[in-house]
Structure formats: structure tokens, C-alpha cells
Design a protein around this motif. Sequence first.
Motif, PDB file in Angstrom:
ATOM      1  N   TYR A  93       0.835  -1.207   0.000  1.00  0.00           N
ATOM      2  CA  TYR A  93       0.000   0.000   0.000  1.00  0.00           C
ATOM      3  C   TYR A  93       0.869   1.257   0.000  1.00  0.00           C
ATOM      4  N   TYR A 140       2.059   1.783  -3.443  1.00  0.00           N
ATOM      5  CA  TYR A 140       0.937   2.239  -4.264  1.00  0.00           C
ATOM      6  C   TYR A 140       0.689   3.742  -4.063  1.00  0.00           C
ATOM      7  N   VAL A 141       0.693   4.202  -2.798  1.00  0.00           N
ATOM      8  CA  VAL A 141       0.454   5.618  -2.500  1.00  0.00           C
ATOM      9  C   VAL A 141       1.565   6.484  -3.089  1.00  0.00           C
ATOM     10  N   LYS A 192       3.435   5.860  -5.686  1.00  0.00           N
ATOM     11  CA  LYS A 192       3.275   5.906  -7.140  1.00  0.00           C
ATOM     12  C   LYS A 192       2.148   6.846  -7.541  1.00  0.00           C
ATOM     13  N   GLU A 193       1.059   6.844  -6.757  1.00  0.00           N
ATOM     14  CA  GLU A 193      -0.058   7.754  -7.030  1.00  0.00           C
ATOM     15  C   GLU A 193       0.382   9.212  -6.867  1.00  0.00           C
ATOM     16  N   LYS A 194       1.160   9.491  -5.819  1.00  0.00           N
ATOM     17  CA  LYS A 194       1.664  10.848  -5.601  1.00  0.00           C
ATOM     18  C   LYS A 194       2.564  11.286  -6.753  1.00  0.00           C
ATOM     19  N   MET A 215       2.528  10.194  -9.794  1.00  0.00           N
ATOM     20  CA  MET A 215       1.718  10.407 -10.988  1.00  0.00           C
ATOM     21  C   MET A 215       1.006  11.759 -10.935  1.00  0.00           C
ATOM     22  N   CYS A 216       0.487  12.120  -9.763  1.00  0.00           N
ATOM     23  CA  CYS A 216      -0.186  13.417  -9.615  1.00  0.00           C
ATOM     24  C   CYS A 216       0.783  14.570  -9.830  1.00  0.00           C
TER      25      CYS A 216
END
Length: 294
Positions: A271, A274-275, A277-279, A281-282
Motif C-alpha cells: 500500500y 501504491y500511494v 506511485k499515485e503521488k 503520478m499526480c
Amino acid sequence: MVGCGGAAGEARLGPQGRLHLAGQAPAASSFRYLARTRGLRDLSGDGGVLKEELRPGTGQAVPPAASVAVKYSGYLEHWDEPFCTNYYSKFPGLMKLGKDITLGGLEIGLLTMKKGEVARFVFTPDYAYGRQGCPPLIPPNATVMFEVEVLDFLDSDESDTFFQLTAAFSILGRSPSSEAEQCLINASKLLVLLNLSLTYLKLERPAQALAYGEKALEIDQRNAKALFRCGQACLCMTEYEKARDFLVRAQHIQPFNHDINNELKKLASCYKDYVEKEKEMCCRMFAPLNSSSG
């Protein structure tokens, strides 16, 4: 499988159902030309079973008496369309070597393959449909080509257990004659469901593993092993919140279980990645806006 008349439920598809990789020779080319120009390996020693590896696999080769999950397409010489294929089957069923696979050449070929491998085979009539063929689909003395992908396999002991479990589950579905018999059936069914869930996790089919785990929880909602299996399946599907719910419930029941605690640590690590990678990407998405506003 792919015996005379084809397997039940097979689709017969056009060229879009090909398994082969881009840039490979088309099915309509002569099989003799294919063998000569691409250097196919002779597996049988008499030229009856020829193999070309299109994509390597990993791990050990398929062992004798294993059960395999494969995708395949079979072609006649100079034909572009397969005469049999299961290419569009999302979850091909397991087939046991020496029992469910009726082509001798295909069995020889599968024993040389590894998980994830894609290969092309050419079988002469003696290793395929024989001198008589299989009218009207397969003409007499037909040499055929198969393109095969090994999705996964279970060794002999694992596959025997799997088929015994599925048979047992169907038997346990009968109606009980008393409450005592219902308790015995539920206890047996719970064990079968837990083992089926584990088997599908090994086969990397987490959706089925979750389904059997949830069936087990319908019998015993506080079964730690069922909760653990469901958590593992959800983690495989990157459904992190559901995974955490199942695993925390399992931990409340067995707080000192090393497997459960280690799975929770694994979940936390996944997790976190995952977080991050999301950051990232943003940040990449909004970077152009920030630079233009400056």
C-alpha cells in the motif's frame, strides 16, 4: 482436449485468435518450409514432433501426470483460421496429462514447456489425428500445427488433490437428513472450501480463491484461515482496503499467527508503494500547470 471433433465449447475463430507473437511466420505457410527456415527442434527423434519456442517460460518444465491450464490454437497446413482454439477462454480449465489430452504430440510438447512459455509445434499424422484424420474437420494424413501457451500447472499430487476436492464439494452439496448430519457436512465442506481457495491462490486466480474463501465464511464467519485466504486473494487483486479488513479480522481471532502478521506487513508495504506511485503520478500531471502559472 483437441481430440477428434474438438473439445466441448471450443470457439472456432479467425486469424485474430492467434497466439503467435508479432513478426512470426503465418499459419498458411508450408509446415516443411517453416521447419526448414526456422530450425524447429525435433522432440520425438523422427521428425514427428517439432518445436519452436516463441516466448520463454520460467521455473521447471511441466512434470509427467501434471494438470495444465493452457491456451491453444490448432491449424491445418495452408489455413489461416484455426480449426480449434480456446484463445478467448478467460480461465481455461485444468487438463490432466495422460487423461484429458488426446494428441500424443501435444503431450510430448507440453512436457518440454514451462509456465508462461509460448511455443509452436508441428505434428505429423502419427502424433496428431492419424491416417484416418477426423472427418469432416481434419482430412486424412493431416500434418497440423499448434500454438500453445502454458498459463500454469499443478504437479501430480497437487492436481489429484484438486480434482478430489472439486468432486468432494459436489458430493457435499446434497441435502442432509438431520441437523447432526448438516453439522458434519458443513465441517467437511469448510475443509474442502479452504483447500480450494488455497489451490486457486497457487494457480494465481485470486478471484476464485476469494469466492471459495467467502463461501467458507458463510459456514464459519470467524474462521481465521478463511479470513486469511480472503485477505491474500484481495491483496493479489490490489484491493487493499478489503485485504486489510479480512486480515485484521483474522488477526483479532489469532493475534500471534505469524502468517497473518507477515501478510499484514506485506500489505502495508504494498500500500505504501501504491500511494507513492499515485503521488508521483499526480506530481507529473500537475507539473505543467504549476510551471505555466509561474
